[in-house]
Motif scaffolding. Sequence first.
Motif, PDB file in Angstrom:
ATOM      1  N   VAL A  94      11.136 -30.930  -2.097  1.00 16.75           N
ATOM      2  CA  VAL A  94      11.826 -31.855  -1.201  1.00 16.75           C
ATOM      3  C   VAL A  94      10.748 -32.788  -0.667  1.00 16.75           C
ATOM      4  O   VAL A  94       9.766 -32.332  -0.078  1.00 16.75           O
ATOM      5  CB  VAL A  94      12.523 -31.097  -0.041  1.00 16.75           C
ATOM      6  N   CYS A  95      10.903 -34.099  -0.913  1.00 17.35           N
ATOM      7  CA  CYS A  95       9.844 -35.016  -0.504  1.00 17.35           C
ATOM      8  C   CYS A  95      10.375 -36.401  -0.163  1.00 17.35           C
ATOM      9  O   CYS A  95      11.521 -36.733  -0.446  1.00 17.35           O
ATOM     10  CB  CYS A  95       8.771 -35.115  -1.582  1.00 17.35           C
ATOM     11  N   ASP A  96       9.507 -37.169   0.458  1.00 16.20           N
ATOM     12  CA  ASP A  96       9.710 -38.595   0.635  1.00 16.20           C
ATOM     13  C   ASP A  96       8.325 -39.217   0.426  1.00 16.20           C
ATOM     14  O   ASP A  96       7.468 -38.588  -0.164  1.00 16.20           O
ATOM     15  CB  ASP A  96      10.343 -38.928   1.996  1.00 16.20           C
ATOM     16  N   GLY A  97       8.111 -40.415   0.906  1.00 15.81           N
ATOM     17  CA  GLY A  97       6.834 -41.080   0.671  1.00 15.81           C
ATOM     18  C   GLY A  97       5.673 -40.569   1.498  1.00 15.81           C
ATOM     19  O   GLY A  97       4.548 -41.023   1.332  1.00 15.81           O
ATOM     20  N   GLY A  98       5.921 -39.607   2.412  1.00 14.96           N
ATOM     21  CA  GLY A  98       4.834 -39.159   3.269  1.00 14.96           C
ATOM     22  C   GLY A  98       4.711 -37.664   3.439  1.00 14.96           C
ATOM     23  O   GLY A  98       3.746 -37.180   4.006  1.00 14.96           O
ATOM     24  N   LYS A  99       5.703 -36.902   2.951  1.00 15.86           N
ATOM     25  CA  LYS A  99       5.661 -35.456   3.111  1.00 15.86           C
ATOM     26  C   LYS A  99       6.372 -34.807   1.933  1.00 15.86           C
ATOM     27  O   LYS A  99       7.352 -35.335   1.418  1.00 15.86           O
ATOM     28  CB  LYS A  99       6.353 -35.055   4.419  1.00 15.86           C
ATOM     29  N   ALA A 100       5.876 -33.654   1.519  1.00 20.37           N
ATOM     30  CA  ALA A 100       6.514 -32.907   0.438  1.00 20.37           C
ATOM     31  C   ALA A 100       6.470 -31.417   0.765  1.00 20.37           C
ATOM     32  O   ALA A 100       5.454 -30.895   1.202  1.00 20.37           O
ATOM     33  CB  ALA A 100       5.805 -33.154  -0.889  1.00 20.37           C
ATOM     34  N   LEU A 101       7.603 -30.762   0.575  1.00 18.49           N
ATOM     35  CA  LEU A 101       7.693 -29.306   0.679  1.00 18.49           C
ATOM     36  C   LEU A 101       7.885 -28.771  -0.736  1.00 18.49           C
ATOM     37  O   LEU A 101       8.819 -29.180  -1.428  1.00 18.49           O
ATOM     38  CB  LEU A 101       8.891 -28.885   1.527  1.00 18.49           C
ATOM     39  N   ILE A 102       7.007 -27.883  -1.143  1.00 13.62           N
ATOM     40  CA  ILE A 102       7.131 -27.253  -2.455  1.00 13.62           C
ATOM     41  C   ILE A 102       7.541 -25.811  -2.194  1.00 13.62           C
ATOM     42  O   ILE A 102       6.799 -25.055  -1.575  1.00 13.62           O
ATOM     43  CB  ILE A 102       5.817 -27.349  -3.248  1.00 13.62           C
ATOM     44  N   MET A 103       8.756 -25.465  -2.636  1.00 15.00           N
ATOM     45  CA  MET A 103       9.324 -24.150  -2.330  1.00 15.00           C
ATOM     46  C   MET A 103       9.778 -23.455  -3.606  1.00 15.00           C
ATOM     47  O   MET A 103      10.070 -24.095  -4.599  1.00 15.00           O
ATOM     48  CB  MET A 103      10.529 -24.327  -1.391  1.00 15.00           C
ATOM     49  N   GLN A 104       9.849 -22.134  -3.515  1.00 14.85           N
ATOM     50  CA  GLN A 104      10.370 -21.345  -4.629  1.00 14.85           C
ATOM     51  C   GLN A 104      11.565 -20.554  -4.134  1.00 14.85           C
ATOM     52  O   GLN A 104      11.564 -20.032  -3.013  1.00 14.85           O
ATOM     53  CB  GLN A 104       9.312 -20.403  -5.191  1.00 14.85           C
ATOM     54  N   ASN A 105      12.587 -20.475  -4.980  1.00 18.29           N
ATOM     55  CA  ASN A 105      13.782 -19.716  -4.634  1.00 18.29           C
ATOM     56  C   ASN A 105      13.504 -18.235  -4.870  1.00 18.29           C
ATOM     57  O   ASN A 105      13.404 -17.783  -6.001  1.00 18.29           O
ATOM     58  CB  ASN A 105      14.971 -20.180  -5.471  1.00 18.29           C
ATOM     59  N   ALA A 106      13.398 -17.488  -3.776  1.00 13.63           N
ATOM     60  CA  ALA A 106      13.178 -16.049  -3.873  1.00 13.63           C
ATOM     61  C   ALA A 106      14.510 -15.306  -3.849  1.00 13.63           C
ATOM     62  O   ALA A 106      14.540 -14.081  -3.883  1.00 13.63           O
ATOM     63  CB  ALA A 106      12.293 -15.581  -2.719  1.00 13.63           C
TER      64      ALA A 106
END
Length: 148
Positions: A14-26
């Motif tokens: 989930v991201c935009d031009g200034g932040k990104a969250l990299i997640m894994q579905n557990a």
Amino acid sequence: MSDIMLQPKSWVVVCDGGKALIMQNAGDASGINLKVQETLTQPNEPDREIGADKPGRTHAADGLSGSAVEETDWHKQAEVEFLKQVASKLDLLVRERDVQRIVIVAPPRALGTLRASLSADVQAAVSAELAKDYINLPVEQIERRLAA
């Protein structure tokens, strides 16, 4: 709300031009349970801090007429560079962790910029894209919206 089928062990960016969250579905087939693996951010400085003093000027060959040069959009440039970093991080995940399924959620402009920077391996791993701005939502709300 979305037509995304999120498989267990899928990765969600989930991201935009200034932040990104990299997640894994557990989670499993019964529900999504996103775990944040990494958060990427870029400093959001005002244009006056990252740009030049004022736009330059150009003069015509006749030496009489001149005009201002269009000012560089430093924030847009910084967003493009940040999204290239996100694309590099995804490439690393695919190569080092053998990630098979990636879902990307980003506003339309950021999604287009990111898509242009993705390697062929990452593009092959992308199972879905969602043109939405979820970056400022808590993880629980992101889970609910992806499950809807």
